[in-house]
Design a protein around this motif. Structure first.
Motif, PDB file in Angstrom:
ATOM      1  N   GLN A  33       0.827  -1.209   0.000  1.00 21.90           N
ATOM      2  CA  GLN A  33       0.000   0.000   0.000  1.00 21.90           C
ATOM      3  C   GLN A  33       0.862   1.260   0.000  1.00 21.90           C
ATOM      4  OE1 GLN A  33      -3.394   0.000  -0.390  1.00 21.90           O
ATOM      5  NE2 GLN A  33      -3.016  -2.172  -0.702  1.00 21.90           N
ATOM      6  N   LEU A  34       1.938   1.239   0.766  1.00 19.35           N
ATOM      7  CA  LEU A  34       2.839   2.392   0.792  1.00 19.35           C
ATOM      8  C   LEU A  34       3.471   2.613  -0.577  1.00 19.35           C
ATOM      9  CD1 LEU A  34       4.590   1.912   4.252  1.00 19.35           C
ATOM     10  CD2 LEU A  34       2.920   3.680   3.633  1.00 19.35           C
ATOM     11  N   ARG A  35       3.939   1.538  -1.198  1.00 18.17           N
ATOM     12  CA  ARG A  35       4.544   1.662  -2.535  1.00 18.17           C
ATOM     13  C   ARG A  35       3.535   2.216  -3.540  1.00 18.17           C
ATOM     14  NH1 ARG A  35       6.691  -3.013  -0.744  1.00 18.17           N
ATOM     15  NH2 ARG A  35       5.238  -4.342  -1.895  1.00 18.17           N
ATOM     16  N   GLN A  36       2.323   1.690  -3.510  1.00 18.03           N
ATOM     17  CA  GLN A  36       1.295   2.144  -4.456  1.00 18.03           C
ATOM     18  C   GLN A  36       0.931   3.610  -4.240  1.00 18.03           C
ATOM     19  OE1 GLN A  36      -1.930  -0.658  -4.038  1.00 18.03           O
ATOM     20  NE2 GLN A  36      -0.916  -2.192  -5.321  1.00 18.03           N
ATOM     21  N   ALA A  37       1.024   4.069  -3.005  1.00 13.95           N
ATOM     22  CA  ALA A  37       0.721   5.465  -2.691  1.00 13.95           C
ATOM     23  C   ALA A  37       1.925   6.378  -2.908  1.00 13.95           C
ATOM     24  CB  ALA A  37       0.239   5.588  -1.248  1.00 13.95           C
ATOM     25  N   GLY A  38       3.077   5.787  -3.242  1.00 11.23           N
ATOM     26  CA  GLY A  38       4.289   6.578  -3.428  1.00 11.23           C
ATOM     27  C   GLY A  38       4.828   7.135  -2.125  1.00 11.23           C
ATOM     28  N   MET A  39       4.557   6.436  -1.034  1.00 14.12           N
ATOM     29  CA  MET A  39       4.988   6.885   0.285  1.00 14.12           C
ATOM     30  C   MET A  39       6.124   6.022   0.802  1.00 14.12           C
ATOM     31  SD  MET A  39       1.375   7.512   2.228  1.00 14.12           S
ATOM     32  CE  MET A  39       2.227   8.002   3.719  1.00 14.12           C
ATOM     33  N   THR A  40       6.924   6.603   1.671  1.00 14.08           N
ATOM     34  CA  THR A  40       7.974   5.852   2.338  1.00 14.08           C
ATOM     35  C   THR A  40       7.498   5.490   3.744  1.00 14.08           C
ATOM     36  OG1 THR A  40       9.004   7.801   3.323  1.00 14.08           O
ATOM     37  CG2 THR A  40       9.758   7.158   1.099  1.00 14.08           C
ATOM     38  N   GLN A  41       8.234   4.606   4.376  1.00 12.87           N
ATOM     39  CA  GLN A  41       7.938   4.272   5.764  1.00 12.87           C
ATOM     40  C   GLN A  41       8.086   5.513   6.637  1.00 12.87           C
ATOM     41  OE1 GLN A  41      10.178   0.846   7.042  1.00 12.87           O
ATOM     42  NE2 GLN A  41       9.441  -0.406   5.344  1.00 12.87           N
ATOM     43  N   ASP A  43       7.442   8.569   5.723  1.00  7.85           N
ATOM     44  CA  ASP A  43       6.240   9.389   5.529  1.00  7.85           C
ATOM     45  C   ASP A  43       5.123   8.924   6.450  1.00  7.85           C
ATOM     46  OD1 ASP A  43       7.457  10.828   3.427  1.00  7.85           O
ATOM     47  OD2 ASP A  43       6.656   9.454   1.900  1.00  7.85           O
ATOM     48  N   LEU A  44       4.892   7.618   6.481  1.00  8.80           N
ATOM     49  CA  LEU A  44       3.838   7.082   7.331  1.00  8.80           C
ATOM     50  C   LEU A  44       4.154   7.314   8.803  1.00  8.80           C
ATOM     51  CD1 LEU A  44       1.187   5.612   7.749  1.00  8.80           C
ATOM     52  CD2 LEU A  44       2.442   3.443   7.586  1.00  8.80           C
ATOM     53  N   ALA A  45       5.408   7.135   9.181  1.00 10.96           N
ATOM     54  CA  ALA A  45       5.813   7.354  10.571  1.00 10.96           C
ATOM     55  C   ALA A  45       5.509   8.791  10.994  1.00 10.96           C
ATOM     56  CB  ALA A  45       7.294   7.048  10.750  1.00 10.96           C
ATOM     57  N   ASP A  46       5.833   9.751  10.137  1.00 13.55           N
ATOM     58  CA  ASP A  46       5.563  11.159  10.454  1.00 13.55           C
ATOM     59  C   ASP A  46       4.069  11.405  10.632  1.00 13.55           C
ATOM     60  OD1 ASP A  46       8.253  11.811  10.344  1.00 13.55           O
ATOM     61  OD2 ASP A  46       8.155  12.586   8.283  1.00 13.55           O
ATOM     62  N   ARG A  47       3.265  10.863   9.743  1.00 13.66           N
ATOM     63  CA  ARG A  47       1.821  11.102   9.800  1.00 13.66           C
ATOM     64  C   ARG A  47       1.151  10.360  10.957  1.00 13.66           C
ATOM     65  NH1 ARG A  47      -0.170  11.295   3.506  1.00 13.66           N
ATOM     66  NH2 ARG A  47       1.419  12.752   2.811  1.00 13.66           N
ATOM     67  N   ALA A  48       1.696   9.195  11.311  1.00 15.30           N
ATOM     68  CA  ALA A  48       1.102   8.407  12.399  1.00 15.30           C
ATOM     69  C   ALA A  48       1.672   8.795  13.763  1.00 15.30           C
ATOM     70  CB  ALA A  48       1.329   6.916  12.146  1.00 15.30           C
ATOM     71  N   GLY A  49       2.729   9.609  13.759  1.00 18.51           N
ATOM     72  CA  GLY A  49       3.327  10.047  15.020  1.00 18.51           C
ATOM     73  C   GLY A  49       4.084   8.953  15.751  1.00 18.51           C
ATOM     74  N   VAL A  50       4.724   8.067  14.969  1.00 19.35           N
ATOM     75  CA  VAL A  50       5.508   6.982  15.564  1.00 19.35           C
ATOM     76  C   VAL A  50       6.907   7.002  14.974  1.00 19.35           C
ATOM     77  CG1 VAL A  50       3.467   5.524  15.942  1.00 19.35           C
ATOM     78  CG2 VAL A  50       4.773   5.284  13.821  1.00 19.35           C
ATOM     79  N   PRO A  51       7.876   6.361  15.634  1.00 20.69           N
ATOM     80  CA  PRO A  51       9.225   6.294  15.064  1.00 20.69           C
ATOM     81  C   PRO A  51       9.231   5.473  13.759  1.00 20.69           C
ATOM     82  CG  PRO A  51       9.261   5.729  17.396  1.00 20.69           C
ATOM     83  CD  PRO A  51       7.816   5.781  16.978  1.00 20.69           C
ATOM     84  N   GLU A  68      -5.118   2.793  17.818  1.00 22.04           N
ATOM     85  CA  GLU A  68      -5.040   4.211  17.456  1.00 22.04           C
ATOM     86  C   GLU A  68      -4.121   4.441  16.267  1.00 22.04           C
ATOM     87  OE1 GLU A  68      -2.285   3.435  20.952  1.00 22.04           O
ATOM     88  OE2 GLU A  68      -4.396   3.064  20.567  1.00 22.04           O
ATOM     89  N   ALA A  69      -3.058   3.655  16.160  1.00 21.97           N
ATOM     90  CA  ALA A  69      -2.160   3.776  15.006  1.00 21.97           C
ATOM     91  C   ALA A  69      -2.854   3.288  13.747  1.00 21.97           C
ATOM     92  CB  ALA A  69      -0.872   3.002  15.245  1.00 21.97           C
ATOM     93  N   MET A  70      -3.699   2.265  13.874  1.00 18.55           N
ATOM     94  CA  MET A  70      -4.440   1.760  12.711  1.00 18.55           C
ATOM     95  C   MET A  70      -5.314   2.865  12.123  1.00 18.55           C
ATOM     96  SD  MET A  70      -3.709  -1.297  11.793  1.00 18.55           S
ATOM     97  CE  MET A  70      -5.121  -1.954  10.931  1.00 18.55           C
ATOM     98  N   ALA A  71      -5.894   3.689  12.978  1.00 19.54           N
ATOM     99  CA  ALA A  71      -6.721   4.792  12.491  1.00 19.54           C
ATOM    100  C   ALA A  71      -5.874   5.768  11.671  1.00 19.54           C
ATOM    101  CB  ALA A  71      -7.390   5.509  13.655  1.00 19.54           C
ATOM    102  N   HIS A  72      -4.655   6.068  12.135  1.00 15.51           N
ATOM    103  CA  HIS A  72      -3.761   6.955  11.384  1.00 15.51           C
ATOM    104  C   HIS A  72      -3.358   6.318  10.055  1.00 15.51           C
ATOM    105  CE1 HIS A  72      -3.236  10.074  14.390  1.00 15.51           C
ATOM    106  NE2 HIS A  72      -3.019   9.147  15.307  1.00 15.51           N
ATOM    107  N   ILE A  73      -3.083   5.030  10.075  1.00 20.40           N
ATOM    108  CA  ILE A  73      -2.698   4.330   8.852  1.00 20.40           C
ATOM    109  C   ILE A  73      -3.836   4.394   7.840  1.00 20.40           C
ATOM    110  CG2 ILE A  73      -2.148   2.066   7.856  1.00 20.40           C
ATOM    111  CD1 ILE A  73      -0.758   1.444  10.588  1.00 20.40           C
TER     112      ILE A  73
END
Length: 83
Positions: A33-41, A43-51, A68-73
């Motif tokens: 899903q990250l690859r298809q969205a053109g996102m890096t790990q 990017d997701l970490a920043d948006r989800a507020g996790v390392p 709660e992280a699933m909701a951010h994902i």
């Protein structure tokens, strides 16, 4: 005086990884899903507020996100532009 010896930490019973509706394990699905969205790990970490290491653990199957992280994902992937 009795000596105190350290006891090994108790381990949690390993549960099988969650799977998607299609039966695929969560980690590989998330990576795709990250690859298809053109996102890096990162990017997701920043948006989800996790390392970033946490997202890496999710993708490789060493850990699974909490509720709660699933909701951010879900929000992040839903709003990401597919490449």
């Amino acid at each position: 005086m009795a000596s105190v010896t350290a006891r090994p930490r108790s381990r949690h019973v390993h549960e099988p990884p969650h799977s998607t509706e299609q039966g695929e394990a969560f980690g590989p699905w998330l990576g795709r899903q990250l690859r298809q969205a053109g996102m890096t790990q990162a990017d997701l970490a920043d948006r989800a507020g996790v390392p970033r290491a946490t997202v890496s653990a999710w993708v490789t199957g060493r850990a699974e996100p909490r509720e709660e992280a699933m909701a951010h994902i879900a929000t992040t992937l839903a709003t990401a532009s597919p490449k």
